[in-house]
Motif scaffolding. Sequence first.
Motif, PDB file in Angstrom:
ATOM      1  N   THR A 119      64.622  93.586  72.053  1.00  0.00           N
ATOM      2  CA  THR A 119      64.363  94.466  70.902  1.00  0.00           C
ATOM      3  C   THR A 119      65.463  95.512  70.777  1.00  0.00           C
ATOM      4  O   THR A 119      65.942  95.813  69.675  1.00  0.00           O
ATOM      5  N   LEU A 120      65.881  96.074  71.923  1.00  0.00           N
ATOM      6  CA  LEU A 120      66.959  97.071  71.884  1.00  0.00           C
ATOM      7  C   LEU A 120      68.249  96.438  71.363  1.00  0.00           C
ATOM      8  O   LEU A 120      68.947  97.013  70.520  1.00  0.00           O
ATOM      9  N   CYS A 144      67.548  84.939  75.628  1.00  0.00           N
ATOM     10  CA  CYS A 144      66.259  85.480  75.201  1.00  0.00           C
ATOM     11  C   CYS A 144      65.218  85.314  76.312  1.00  0.00           C
ATOM     12  O   CYS A 144      64.445  86.228  76.595  1.00  0.00           O
ATOM     13  N   GLY A 204      64.001  89.453  78.562  1.00  0.00           N
ATOM     14  CA  GLY A 204      62.698  90.076  78.296  1.00  0.00           C
ATOM     15  C   GLY A 204      62.643  90.776  76.944  1.00  0.00           C
ATOM     16  O   GLY A 204      63.677  91.103  76.353  1.00  0.00           O
ATOM     17  N   ASP A 205      61.418  91.007  76.472  1.00  0.00           N
ATOM     18  CA  ASP A 205      61.195  91.490  75.093  1.00  0.00           C
ATOM     19  C   ASP A 205      61.816  92.853  74.812  1.00  0.00           C
ATOM     20  O   ASP A 205      62.392  93.091  73.770  1.00  0.00           O
ATOM     21  N   GLN A 206      61.645  93.780  75.789  1.00  0.00           N
ATOM     22  CA  GLN A 206      62.100  95.148  75.541  1.00  0.00           C
ATOM     23  C   GLN A 206      63.628  95.198  75.358  1.00  0.00           C
ATOM     24  O   GLN A 206      64.137  95.818  74.415  1.00  0.00           O
ATOM     25  N   TYR A 207      64.313  94.512  76.228  1.00  0.00           N
ATOM     26  CA  TYR A 207      65.777  94.459  76.193  1.00  0.00           C
ATOM     27  C   TYR A 207      66.242  93.797  74.894  1.00  0.00           C
ATOM     28  O   TYR A 207      67.154  94.261  74.204  1.00  0.00           O
TER      29      TYR A 207
END
Length: 465
Positions: free
Chosen positions: A443-444, A434, A438-441
């Motif tokens: 979330t996907l 985590c 990163g956040d975007q990855y």
Amino acid sequence: MNYKKVDEKDIQFLVSLLGENRVFVGEAINEDFSHDELASIKRMPEALVEPLNTEEVSQIMKYANENNIPVTPRGQGTGLVGGAVPLHGGILVNMSKMNKILELDEDNLTLTVEPGVLLMEISKFVESHDLFYPPDPGEKSATIAGNINTNAGGMRAVKYGVTRDYVRGLEVVLPNGEVIEVGGKIVKNSSGYSFKDLIVGSEGTLGIVTKAILRLLPLPKKAISLLVPFNSLEEAIETVPKVIKSKSIPTAIEYMVRDTILSAEEFLGKPFPDKSADAYLLLTFDGNSKEEVERAYESVAEICLEAGALDVYISETQERQESIWSARGAFLEAIKASTTEMDECDVVVPRNKIAEFVKYSNELQKEFDIRIKSFGHAGDGNLHIYVLRDELGQEEWDQKLKDVFDCMYNRARELNGQVSGEHGIGFAKKGYLCESIGDQYLTLMRGIKATFDPNNILNPGKVVG
Ligand SMILES: Cc1cc2nc3c(=O)[nH]c(=O)nc-3n(C[C@H](O)[C@H](O)[C@H](O)COP(=O)(O)OP(=O)(O)OC[C@H]3O[C@@H](n4cnc5c(N)ncnc54)[C@H](O)[C@@H]3O)c2cc1C
């Protein structure tokens, strides 16, 4: 997550599906099923089942999904990150009994197998037909589906790549019990998103693999190993980028230190051919003739000598190669036997950063006053670094392990590395994944998990769960 506990009605369903001999509850479940090789994360399943075909796996999944019961797929439990531990209890599905080799297709150079076939059986079988399944992880008693789900790497990754590169097709039972086929006996495929490549390395969180079509190569006729002693680990490791740059491609480049060799000797009760030097590189070259292999290794031997190697020992005979590689294969177990508990960092860094990372992790020994051992796949940048508990009390061990791992994973990130080169994330490395992606990855990834498994039934609590 609030899951339903497995009750008498659920057991009755499982027994009606599989029969009494393939459903285990309570004390009938061996303690081994509560953990994998990591052993520090434990939880007993409420039911252990042993399906023998895809239809049974599908029915188990369908029932569990409808009844909100978590399911964890398990191969041989040789994983090192707690991936096959039933963190929420529920049903543990032992896939190792689906263990038939189904078809060798010599026209298409593929082998179709059930998920529980062991890696050692695959290599033995295909080699008897003059064919080759290149992935070569250290633990030969792992199942092929365990290898597929962790995208296992191993010793030959430098030249041949990893498990993902040898999976042509899969049959997968989805969390709702539906069965899909992804890929096939085809060499190319540009038909939409590749679910095959997504399932490979998904650690049993997206589906249960019930069949695999593997890609084979012709068997190389000759292999020769070089054992190269150096005065120091730094010198040995700093030689690796020079070998890579020379454009000759060894099958394997492993590094090891004397200390680890001595542990392996003691563990196996067999002598290692040489232990006079502090550190070694072990390289293998393969090809179709002795001349071809000699041409490949001669320039590398020279590079090693110019870089400070004390000698280059050439192992041509099967017997001598086996004595070296069996020691290499025992390193993990030997280190484990030398301490009370250990945990592993399996980062992968760019190959020209290996020396820097190994040096850094060695320095942490002094900084934190804790034993740290390492060996690894120097040729592909994947290091195995073990932090040993020895006699530390629980609280001190937990704190030191966290501090040391924080330092290692931070440094790997700074060097543009990744959290896991081959053992996966499971439960143990979730936090570091985590932080790293990163956040975007993230979330996907969570979106993909939710699409496959909206009720979070399959292997919950793993990877991003
Ligand atoms: C001594 C030793 C050396 C090792 N050397 C290497 C090495 O060189 N390279 C390497 O990559 N690994 C290595 N490993 C780690 C381990 O062997 C691998 O991770 C292996 O792939 C695990 O296989 P398994 O059958 O034991 O799977 P398990 O540990 O039982 O499970 C691993 C993961 O796969 C999932 N899974 C298992 N079967 C299925 C299925 N049919 N469908 C869906 N999901 C499934 C589980 O849920 C879990 O998440 C080593 C381990 C040991 C103990």
